[in-house]
Design an enzyme around this catalytic site. Structure first.
Site, PDB file in Angstrom:
ATOM      1  N   LYS A  24      29.972  38.923 -26.719  1.00 53.09           N
ATOM      2  CA  LYS A  24      30.621  38.014 -27.674  1.00 53.09           C
ATOM      3  C   LYS A  24      30.404  38.434 -29.126  1.00 53.09           C
ATOM      4  CE  LYS A  24      28.848  33.933 -26.736  1.00 53.09           C
ATOM      5  NZ  LYS A  24      28.012  34.173 -25.561  1.00 53.09           N
ATOM      6  N   ARG A  99      28.484  24.816 -26.756  1.00 53.80           N
ATOM      7  CA  ARG A  99      27.750  25.287 -25.591  1.00 53.80           C
ATOM      8  C   ARG A  99      27.506  24.165 -24.592  1.00 53.80           C
ATOM      9  NH1 ARG A  99      25.027  29.915 -28.079  1.00 53.80           N
ATOM     10  NH2 ARG A  99      23.660  30.998 -26.663  1.00 53.80           N
ATOM     11  N   ARG A 138      19.183  45.675 -23.276  1.00 57.17           N
ATOM     12  CA  ARG A 138      19.062  45.442 -24.723  1.00 57.17           C
ATOM     13  C   ARG A 138      17.905  44.484 -25.035  1.00 57.17           C
ATOM     14  NH1 ARG A 138      23.419  40.703 -26.364  1.00 57.17           N
ATOM     15  NH2 ARG A 138      22.289  39.212 -25.134  1.00 57.17           N
ATOM     16  N   ARG A 140      14.975  42.415 -26.158  1.00 55.21           N
ATOM     17  CA  ARG A 140      14.130  42.414 -27.351  1.00 55.21           C
ATOM     18  C   ARG A 140      12.690  42.191 -26.917  1.00 55.21           C
ATOM     19  NH1 ARG A 140      18.694  39.185 -29.544  1.00 55.21           N
ATOM     20  NH2 ARG A 140      17.692  37.386 -28.599  1.00 55.21           N
ATOM     21  N   ARG A 151      18.157  31.911 -19.547  1.00 53.36           N
ATOM     22  CA  ARG A 151      19.365  31.787 -20.381  1.00 53.36           C
ATOM     23  C   ARG A 151      20.622  31.746 -19.530  1.00 53.36           C
ATOM     24  NH1 ARG A 151      17.396  35.676 -24.355  1.00 53.36           N
ATOM     25  NH2 ARG A 151      16.452  34.366 -25.947  1.00 53.36           N
TER      26      ARG A 151
HETATM   27  P1  AMP Z   1      22.905  33.197 -29.207  1.00 47.64           P
HETATM   28  O1  AMP Z   1      22.643  34.259 -30.217  1.00 47.64           O
HETATM   29  O2  AMP Z   1      24.285  32.605 -29.323  1.00 47.64           O
HETATM   30  O3  AMP Z   1      22.608  33.632 -27.814  1.00 47.64           O
HETATM   31  O4  AMP Z   1      21.915  31.993 -29.533  1.00 47.64           O
HETATM   32  C1  AMP Z   1      20.513  32.191 -29.512  1.00 47.64           C
HETATM   33  C2  AMP Z   1      19.819  30.873 -29.247  1.00 47.64           C
HETATM   34  O5  AMP Z   1      20.126  29.927 -30.290  1.00 47.64           O
HETATM   35  C3  AMP Z   1      20.209  30.163 -27.969  1.00 47.64           C
HETATM   36  O6  AMP Z   1      19.503  30.634 -26.846  1.00 47.64           O
HETATM   37  C4  AMP Z   1      19.868  28.712 -28.293  1.00 47.64           C
HETATM   38  O7  AMP Z   1      18.484  28.471 -28.216  1.00 47.64           O
HETATM   39  C5  AMP Z   1      20.266  28.626 -29.761  1.00 47.64           C
HETATM   40  N1  AMP Z   1      21.682  28.208 -29.926  1.00 47.64           N
HETATM   41  C6  AMP Z   1      22.698  28.934 -30.486  1.00 47.64           C
HETATM   42  N2  AMP Z   1      23.837  28.254 -30.463  1.00 47.64           N
HETATM   43  C7  AMP Z   1      23.568  27.064 -29.876  1.00 47.64           C
HETATM   44  C8  AMP Z   1      24.331  25.927 -29.538  1.00 47.64           C
HETATM   45  N3  AMP Z   1      25.651  25.865 -29.786  1.00 47.64           N
HETATM   46  N4  AMP Z   1      23.707  24.892 -28.931  1.00 47.64           N
HETATM   47  C9  AMP Z   1      22.384  24.922 -28.671  1.00 47.64           C
HETATM   48  N5  AMP Z   1      21.611  25.964 -28.935  1.00 47.64           N
HETATM   49  C10 AMP Z   1      22.178  27.035 -29.543  1.00 47.64           C
END
Ligand code: AMP
Length: 194
Positions: A24, A99, A138, A140, A151
Site C-alpha cells: 500500500k 481500518r 522487510r 524491522r 497484525r
Molecule cells: P501502518 O503503517 O498503516 O501499518 O500502521 C502502523 C500502525 O499504526 C498500526 O499497526 C496501528 O497500530 C496504527 N494505525 C495506523 N492506522 C490506524 C488506524 N486507521 N486505526 C488504528 N490504528 C492505526
C-alpha cells in the site's frame, strides 16, 4: 469514474485498502504523484508522532509496537484534523484508514460535512502466504514474527469486513497486488478509469 489523465481537475477522494505487507505505501506514493492528490498514511503520521515524542506519540507508541490498533476516537481526531488541511481540499488518497467499520462510518460523516464523498476504494489483494514472506523479508528490528502474525490476524478480524462494506456501496475496486510494482500501479490506475 476518476479522471486519471487530467491532473488539473483532480478531485478524487480515494481509499487504498489491503492487508499489511500488500504494498500500500509504495503504491500510495505512486498514485499520489500520478493523480496529484496527497497520500495520507495514518501509520506514518503516528510514527512521526512517536518520533516527536508528542502527547499522541506517547499514547500510541506501545500499541503500535504490539501490532494492535489505536482506538477509533483517537484515529477520528487524527484524520479529521489531517483532512481539514489545505492540501486535502481537492482530493486525497487515504492509506491505512479506515481500518474498522466504525472508522468507515466516521470517514463518511467527515466527508458528508464537507459535501464530499468517496469516489473509490482500491482493494489490493495479496495471498496470505505472500504477505507473510514479504513481511518477514522487510522485518524491522522490533517486528517479531509473532507481531507480524498478530497484525495479519487483526487485519482479518477488524479490517477485512470493510471489503464487504464498500462492495455493498459499489465503491470497491479489486486489484491484484501479487504482481510487479509497475504492474500493480498500472492495474490501480486502470481500476480507477473503469
Ligand atoms: P501502518 O503503517 O498503516 O501499518 O500502521 C502502523 C500502525 O499504526 C498500526 O499497526 C496501528 O497500530 C496504527 N494505525 C495506523 N492506522 C490506524 C488506524 N486507521 N486505526 C488504528 N490504528 C492505526
Amino acid at each position: 469514474m476518476v479522471d486519471v489523465a487530467d491532473h488539473s481537475r483532480a478531485s478524487a477522494c480515494l481509499v487504498l485498502l489491503g492487508p499489511p505487507g500488500c504494498g500500500k505505501g509504495t503504491q500510495a506514493a505512486r498514485l499520489s504523484e500520478r493523480l496529484d492528490i496527497p497520500a495520507i498514511s495514518t501509520g506514518e503520521m503516528l510514527r512521526a508522532a512517536v518520533t516527536e515524542g508528542s502527547e499522541l506519540g506517547q499514547r500510541v507508541g506501545g500499541i503500535m509496537a504490539g501490532g494492535t490498533l489505536v482506538d477509533d476516537q483517537t484515529m477520528a481526531d487524527v484524520v479529521r484534523d489531517r483532512l481539514g488541511r489545505d492540501d486535502a481540499q481537492h482530493g486525497f488518497l487515504l492509506d491505512g484508514y479506515p481500518r474498522t467499520l466504525p472508522q468507515a462510518a466516521t470517514l463518511s460523516s467527515v466527508l458528508e460535512g464537507r459535501q464530499q464523498q468517496l469516489d473509490a476504494v482500491l482493494f489490493l489483494e495479496v495471498p496470505e502466504a505472500v504477505l507473510l514472506s514479504r513481511a518477514l523479508a522487510r522485518q524491522r528490528a522490533d517486528d517479531t514474527e509473532e507481531v507480524i502474525r498478530h497484525r495479519l490476524h487483526v487485519y482479518e478480524e477488524e479490517t477485512s469486513p470493510l471489503v464487504g462494506y464498500y462492495n455493498e456501496r459499489n465503491l470497491l475496486r479489486r486489484v491484484n497486488g501479487d504482481q510487479s510494482m509497475d504492474e500493480v500501479t498500472a492495474s490501480l490506475l486502470e481500476a480507477l478509469e473503469g
